[in-house]
Each structure stands twice: as structure tokens, then as C-alpha cells.
Design a protein around this motif. Structure first.
Motif, PDB file in Angstrom:
ATOM      1  N   GLU A 126      -2.381   8.331   9.474  1.00 29.32           N
ATOM      2  CA  GLU A 126      -2.301   9.615  10.154  1.00 29.32           C
ATOM      3  C   GLU A 126      -3.033   9.489  11.493  1.00 29.32           C
ATOM      4  O   GLU A 126      -3.623   8.472  11.798  1.00 29.32           O
ATOM      5  N   GLY A 127      -2.995  10.526  12.299  1.00 32.39           N
ATOM      6  CA  GLY A 127      -3.785  10.572  13.519  1.00 32.39           C
ATOM      7  C   GLY A 127      -3.357   9.560  14.566  1.00 32.39           C
ATOM      8  O   GLY A 127      -2.177   9.201  14.687  1.00 32.39           O
ATOM      9  N   GLU A 128      -4.350   9.065  15.325  1.00 28.76           N
ATOM     10  CA  GLU A 128      -4.080   8.198  16.475  1.00 28.76           C
ATOM     11  C   GLU A 128      -3.389   6.902  16.083  1.00 28.76           C
ATOM     12  O   GLU A 128      -2.490   6.421  16.777  1.00 28.76           O
ATOM     13  N   ALA A 129      -3.815   6.314  14.960  1.00 29.38           N
ATOM     14  CA  ALA A 129      -3.198   5.056  14.531  1.00 29.38           C
ATOM     15  C   ALA A 129      -1.724   5.245  14.237  1.00 29.38           C
ATOM     16  O   ALA A 129      -0.885   4.399  14.577  1.00 29.38           O
ATOM     17  N   ALA A 130      -1.382   6.382  13.615  1.00 30.42           N
ATOM     18  CA  ALA A 130       0.023   6.658  13.318  1.00 30.42           C
ATOM     19  C   ALA A 130       0.819   6.911  14.592  1.00 30.42           C
ATOM     20  O   ALA A 130       1.969   6.467  14.734  1.00 30.42           O
ATOM     21  N   GLN A 131       0.205   7.616  15.539  1.00 31.24           N
ATOM     22  CA  GLN A 131       0.878   7.955  16.788  1.00 31.24           C
ATOM     23  C   GLN A 131       1.230   6.707  17.602  1.00 31.24           C
ATOM     24  O   GLN A 131       2.228   6.675  18.314  1.00 31.24           O
ATOM     25  N   ALA A 132       0.403   5.663  17.467  1.00 35.43           N
ATOM     26  CA  ALA A 132       0.659   4.428  18.217  1.00 35.43           C
ATOM     27  C   ALA A 132       1.969   3.768  17.799  1.00 35.43           C
ATOM     28  O   ALA A 132       2.538   2.978  18.549  1.00 35.43           O
ATOM     29  N   PHE A 133       2.435   4.097  16.578  1.00 34.33           N
ATOM     30  CA  PHE A 133       3.671   3.482  16.085  1.00 34.33           C
ATOM     31  C   PHE A 133       4.710   4.551  15.748  1.00 34.33           C
ATOM     32  O   PHE A 133       5.626   4.321  14.972  1.00 34.33           O
ATOM     33  N   ALA A 134       4.561   5.732  16.335  1.00 31.16           N
ATOM     34  CA  ALA A 134       5.416   6.871  15.990  1.00 31.16           C
ATOM     35  C   ALA A 134       6.892   6.573  16.204  1.00 31.16           C
ATOM     36  O   ALA A 134       7.745   7.049  15.445  1.00 31.16           O
ATOM     37  N   ALA A 135       7.203   5.781  17.215  1.00 34.71           N
ATOM     38  CA  ALA A 135       8.604   5.501  17.516  1.00 34.71           C
ATOM     39  C   ALA A 135       9.298   4.760  16.376  1.00 34.71           C
ATOM     40  O   ALA A 135      10.503   4.877  16.186  1.00 34.71           O
ATOM     41  N   ALA A 136       8.521   4.008  15.621  1.00 34.72           N
ATOM     42  CA  ALA A 136       9.098   3.229  14.521  1.00 34.72           C
ATOM     43  C   ALA A 136       9.085   3.987  13.199  1.00 34.72           C
ATOM     44  O   ALA A 136       9.486   3.461  12.168  1.00 34.72           O
ATOM     45  N   GLY A 137       8.608   5.240  13.215  1.00 32.81           N
ATOM     46  CA  GLY A 137       8.542   6.023  11.990  1.00 32.81           C
ATOM     47  C   GLY A 137       7.153   5.951  11.368  1.00 32.81           C
ATOM     48  O   GLY A 137       6.228   5.370  11.951  1.00 32.81           O
ATOM     49  N   PRO A 138       6.966   6.541  10.191  1.00 33.27           N
ATOM     50  CA  PRO A 138       5.642   6.562   9.550  1.00 33.27           C
ATOM     51  C   PRO A 138       5.108   5.145   9.314  1.00 33.27           C
ATOM     52  O   PRO A 138       5.862   4.242   8.944  1.00 33.27           O
ATOM     53  N   LEU A 139       3.806   4.970   9.558  1.00 33.25           N
ATOM     54  CA  LEU A 139       3.164   3.681   9.297  1.00 33.25           C
ATOM     55  C   LEU A 139       2.639   3.699   7.867  1.00 33.25           C
ATOM     56  O   LEU A 139       1.630   4.339   7.567  1.00 33.25           O
ATOM     57  N   VAL A 140       3.326   3.018   6.972  1.00 34.32           N
ATOM     58  CA  VAL A 140       2.955   2.959   5.559  1.00 34.32           C
ATOM     59  C   VAL A 140       2.367   1.585   5.264  1.00 34.32           C
ATOM     60  O   VAL A 140       2.953   0.555   5.613  1.00 34.32           O
ATOM     61  N   LEU A 141       1.198   1.577   4.643  1.00 35.34           N
ATOM     62  CA  LEU A 141       0.488   0.330   4.360  1.00 35.34           C
ATOM     63  C   LEU A 141       0.377   0.108   2.861  1.00 35.34           C
ATOM     64  O   LEU A 141      -0.001   1.019   2.114  1.00 35.34           O
ATOM     65  N   GLU A 142       0.696  -1.104   2.434  1.00 37.86           N
ATOM     66  CA  GLU A 142       0.522  -1.500   1.036  1.00 37.86           C
ATOM     67  C   GLU A 142      -0.762  -2.318   0.957  1.00 37.86           C
ATOM     68  O   GLU A 142      -0.835  -3.437   1.475  1.00 37.86           O
ATOM     69  N   ILE A 143      -1.790  -1.758   0.324  1.00 38.33           N
ATOM     70  CA  ILE A 143      -3.106  -2.401   0.250  1.00 38.33           C
ATOM     71  C   ILE A 143      -3.245  -3.088  -1.098  1.00 38.33           C
ATOM     72  O   ILE A 143      -3.149  -2.433  -2.144  1.00 38.33           O
ATOM     73  N   PRO A 144      -3.481  -4.407  -1.133  1.00 30.29           N
ATOM     74  CA  PRO A 144      -3.511  -5.144  -2.404  1.00 30.29           C
ATOM     75  C   PRO A 144      -4.847  -5.039  -3.139  1.00 30.29           C
ATOM     76  O   PRO A 144      -5.315  -6.006  -3.737  1.00 30.29           O
ATOM     77  N   PHE A 145      -5.474  -3.879  -3.080  1.00 30.12           N
ATOM     78  CA  PHE A 145      -6.729  -3.635  -3.794  1.00 30.12           C
ATOM     79  C   PHE A 145      -6.632  -2.276  -4.470  1.00 30.12           C
ATOM     80  O   PHE A 145      -6.064  -1.341  -3.916  1.00 30.12           O
ATOM     81  N   GLU A 146      -7.231  -2.155  -5.638  1.00 35.39           N
ATOM     82  CA  GLU A 146      -7.148  -0.903  -6.384  1.00 35.39           C
ATOM     83  C   GLU A 146      -8.262   0.075  -6.028  1.00 35.39           C
ATOM     84  O   GLU A 146      -8.213   1.243  -6.409  1.00 35.39           O
ATOM     85  N   ALA A 147      -9.298  -0.394  -5.323  1.00 34.15           N
ATOM     86  CA  ALA A 147     -10.442   0.453  -4.997  1.00 34.15           C
ATOM     87  C   ALA A 147     -10.090   1.424  -3.876  1.00 34.15           C
ATOM     88  O   ALA A 147      -9.624   1.007  -2.809  1.00 34.15           O
ATOM     89  N   PRO A 148     -10.323   2.728  -4.060  1.00 34.74           N
ATOM     90  CA  PRO A 148      -9.986   3.724  -3.028  1.00 34.74           C
ATOM     91  C   PRO A 148     -10.654   3.469  -1.684  1.00 34.74           C
ATOM     92  O   PRO A 148     -10.075   3.763  -0.638  1.00 34.74           O
ATOM     93  N   TYR A 149     -11.887   2.904  -1.687  1.00 32.48           N
ATOM     94  CA  TYR A 149     -12.584   2.693  -0.416  1.00 32.48           C
ATOM     95  C   TYR A 149     -11.885   1.669   0.467  1.00 32.48           C
ATOM     96  O   TYR A 149     -12.126   1.611   1.672  1.00 32.48           O
ATOM     97  N   GLN A 150     -10.990   0.872  -0.127  1.00 29.92           N
ATOM     98  CA  GLN A 150     -10.280  -0.112   0.684  1.00 29.92           C
ATOM     99  C   GLN A 150      -9.276   0.552   1.623  1.00 29.92           C
ATOM    100  O   GLN A 150      -8.846  -0.055   2.600  1.00 29.92           O
ATOM    101  N   ALA A 151      -8.903   1.798   1.333  1.00 31.37           N
ATOM    102  CA  ALA A 151      -8.033   2.532   2.265  1.00 31.37           C
ATOM    103  C   ALA A 151      -8.767   2.769   3.577  1.00 31.37           C
ATOM    104  O   ALA A 151      -8.197   2.621   4.663  1.00 31.37           O
ATOM    105  N   GLU A 152     -10.055   3.138   3.483  1.00 31.57           N
ATOM    106  CA  GLU A 152     -10.849   3.349   4.692  1.00 31.57           C
ATOM    107  C   GLU A 152     -11.051   2.036   5.445  1.00 31.57           C
ATOM    108  O   GLU A 152     -10.968   1.999   6.682  1.00 31.57           O
ATOM    109  N   ASN A 153     -11.316   0.955   4.709  1.00 29.54           N
ATOM    110  CA  ASN A 153     -11.482  -0.344   5.357  1.00 29.54           C
ATOM    111  C   ASN A 153     -10.196  -0.771   6.072  1.00 29.54           C
ATOM    112  O   ASN A 153     -10.234  -1.306   7.185  1.00 29.54           O
ATOM    113  N   ALA A 154      -9.056  -0.526   5.430  1.00 26.55           N
ATOM    114  CA  ALA A 154      -7.774  -0.885   6.048  1.00 26.55           C
ATOM    115  C   ALA A 154      -7.557  -0.111   7.335  1.00 26.55           C
ATOM    116  O   ALA A 154      -7.110  -0.663   8.351  1.00 26.55           O
ATOM    117  N   MET A 155      -7.890   1.171   7.314  1.00 32.13           N
ATOM    118  CA  MET A 155      -7.691   1.985   8.510  1.00 32.13           C
ATOM    119  C   MET A 155      -8.656   1.606   9.630  1.00 32.13           C
ATOM    120  O   MET A 155      -8.322   1.725  10.818  1.00 32.13           O
TER     121      MET A 155
END
Length: 330
Positions: A126-155
Motif C-alpha cells: 500500500e502507500g508510496e511503495a504501491a504507487q511506484a508500481f501502480a501502472a503494473a497493477g497491485p504489488l502483491v508479495l509472496e513472503i516465504p516466512f510464516e511470521a507476521p513481522y516478516q511482512a514489515e521486514n519485506a516492506m
């Protein structure tokens, strides 16, 4: 020089000879007085989540630790930082203003979790990171870790890539490169699935333990399995606070403590006593990582076994696991 400082200077000599396109330096301890802080003009500074750690060196408040971490911010160099701890964020923002550096916070509003699976997370930027790739559609990331905090690390990683691309044309990454990089990421010792029903996590301070608890509890509930814990710690860590948090956060089916092969290791009797203050069941004590791993795996059976408390412990357990694999192969 300390071991870390010696290793750092060796690395810098190697980089000078090999001239890599990009170097990512991680501080050893803190930031302001860290050896890596001799780099005068980095492309960007990144500060991950902050909690109380190394309090004898960095201070005993979040604000004090954040002040040491924020010491890596260089004049007019952008800083990308974890914005989930208000006390830390305020210190980082103030330092950024002092250094005339543009600050890029990364918080819960920068992504939404689409799906949680046994082997990872699916999130939408969402936000600025998503806007940087808005032309290509939503930026969806598949994170190979089950820990929720890894979403923040990925972003944090994605936001850093976006900021670098804005500053340095040669470092612009495509959406395909970013999604592939996140999807294939590997992080040893951070809720690492090291075998069937076996997870290794180097959480070694109260902040890390809180994130570990959140992940472990979520995984046990989703898989409908009991959770067992193997814990080891070194003497300069707040093992009593970690033990209390661990017992308050999850109803463990069994707990084991182990002596780490280090002069800094806590005695198993002391660790067992710390857990007995909050845990109603017996706490098993082991003097070697090999014995601890064999016995706790046997006790856990088909349930989940989580190992945490020290990256030193995780290193020892990985050696034991490799030995087990070699014996099975023969």
C-alpha cells in the motif's frame, strides 16, 4: 580491534579490490559508535524494528537505544525506518530533521495481509511503495516466512528499493525483480522451518520474543497443534523477562532449557528457575544441544517444537541437524 571490527575491515579491503555494484552493511552493535559508521556517504540508511537490547551498552530505554541506532543517519542521506514503535520513531524523525535527511516511515499502513499459509504470507503493498508500481497493477508479495513481522521486514526492503531507484537510476528494480527477490528470500534462524514440525528462531531480547510469540501462537492455532519450547540464552540478555513473556504468551505443552557451548551461556539451573516462576509444568534441563534436540523432538512427537533465545543456540542446533542428516544418508 574486536572480532567484528577485524572482520569488517577485512570486508572493506575485499570490497575495495572487487568493486561490487552495491554493498549492504549491517551494524554490529547499536550504530552511532559502530565500526560500520565510518562510511561517510551511503546511498541510504535503514533502521529496522527497535526494542531493548544490549542495554549495558545502548541504554535502558527505547528512546536511548533509538538514539544510538539513529546515529547512522548521515546528512542529506535518506533514512527508511520501521515506524511501529512510537517512542523510537520520534527519536529517528528528530535526528533526520537535524541531518536534513528525508525520512521514509514503514508501518502497518504500508501493506495488507491477503493470506496466511503454512509456508508463508501473501501481502499487498500500500502507500508510496504501491504507487511506484501502480501502472503494473497491485504489488502483491509472496513472503516465504510464516511470521507476521516478516511482512514489515519485506516492506522495509521494498521501500528501500523504491527510494534507491528514485535517487540512483542504475538501481531501479522492476516489479518482477522485487517480487522474485522477496519470494526467494532465505533468512536462517528467523522462524526457520528446519524440519517437519521444527522451527528455529534466534529471538534473544524482549522485543524479538514478542514477535516470536505472535508468530508461534498463530502457527500453532492454524495447524491445530500443541507447542513445545527449547530455550537457551547468554548471560548478558534479559533472560528473566524473556521467560516471563514466553510463559504469558503461549500455553506450552512442554519446555526445555539448554546450556549453550559458550563462556557467556546461562546455567541451565538458572534458566529453569526463571521459567518455573511462570510455568506450571516441569522444565527439562539439558547440557548439550544434541541431547536437547533429540529429547525435545521425541517429547514433541507430531506436535510443533520451537527453539529460541539465542542465535548461538540456533547455530549449534543447525550443526546437530546436519549431523543427523548425514547419519540418515549413510
Amino acid at each position: 580491534p574486536s572480532y567484528f571490527e577485524f572482520l569488517f575491515y577485512m570486508a572493506m579491503a575485499l570490497f575495495a579490490d572487487e568493486t561490487p555494484e552495491l554493498v549492504i552493511l549491517e551494524t554490529g552493535l547499536g550504530g552511532r559508535l559502530d565500526a560500520t559508521n565510518v562510511v561517510e556517504n551511503p546511498l541510504a540508511c535503514v533502521i529496522t524494528s527497535i526494542s531493548l537490547d544490549h542495554i549495558m551498552y545502548l541504554g535502558d530505554t527505547i528512546e536511548a537505544v533509538a538514539g544510538e541506532k539513529a546515529g547512522i543517519i548521515k546528512r542529506q542521506v535518506p533514512v527508511i525506518y520501521d515506524d511501529t514503535v512510537p517512542e523510537a520513531s520520534e527519536v529517528i524523525r528528530e535526528r533526520a530533521v537535524q541531518m536534513a535527511s528525508k525520512a521514509y516511515p514503514v508501518g502497518k499502513g504500508d501493506f495488507s495481509i491477503l493470506e496466511t499459509k503454512d509456508q508463508g504470507l501473501s501481502i499487498k503493498a500500500e502507500g508510496e511503495a504501491a504507487q511506484a508500481f501502480a501502472a503494473a497493477g497491485p504489488l502483491v508479495l509472496e513472503i516465504p516466512f510464516e511470521a507476521p513481522y516478516q511482512a514489515e521486514n519485506a516492506m522495509l526492503a521494498v521501500k528501500t528499493a523504491v527510494v534507491l531507484g528514485q535517487r540512483e537510476r542504475g538501481f531501479r528494480l522492476t516489479e518482477a525483480q522485487i517480487t522474485e527477490g522477496i519470494r526467494t528470500a532465505r533468512w536462517a534462524g528467523r522462524m526457520e522451518r528446519a524440519g517437519e514440525n521444527l522451527y528455529l528462531d534466534g529471538a534473544h531480547n524482549p522485543g524479538g520474543i514478542k514477535a516470536f510469540i505472535q508468530a508461534a501462537a498463530s502457527m500453532a492455532a492454524r495447524q491445530k497443534k500443541k507447542a513445545y519450547l527449547l530455550f537457551g540464552a547468554v548471560s548478558d540478555k534479559d533472560y528473566r523477562a524473556m521467560a516471563r513473556l514466553l510463559c504469558e504468551g503461549i500455553s506450552w505443552a512442554g519446555i526445555g532449557v539448554v546450556h549453550i557451548d559458550s563462556s557467556r551461556s546461562m546455567d541451565t539451573e538458572v534458566l529453569a528457575e526463571a521459567f518455573s516462576q511462570a510455568y506450571k509444568g516441569p522444565v527439562r534441563a539439558f547440557e548439550t544441544a544434541g541431547e536437547a534436540l533429540r529429547e525435545m523432538k521425541k517429547q514433541a512427537g507430531d506436535e510443533l517444537l520451537f527453539c529460541a533465545g539465542s542465535l548461538y543456540l540456533i547455530g549449534e542446533l543447525k550443526v546437530q541437524l546436519k549431523g543427523m542428516e548425514r547419519r540418515e544418508d549413510t
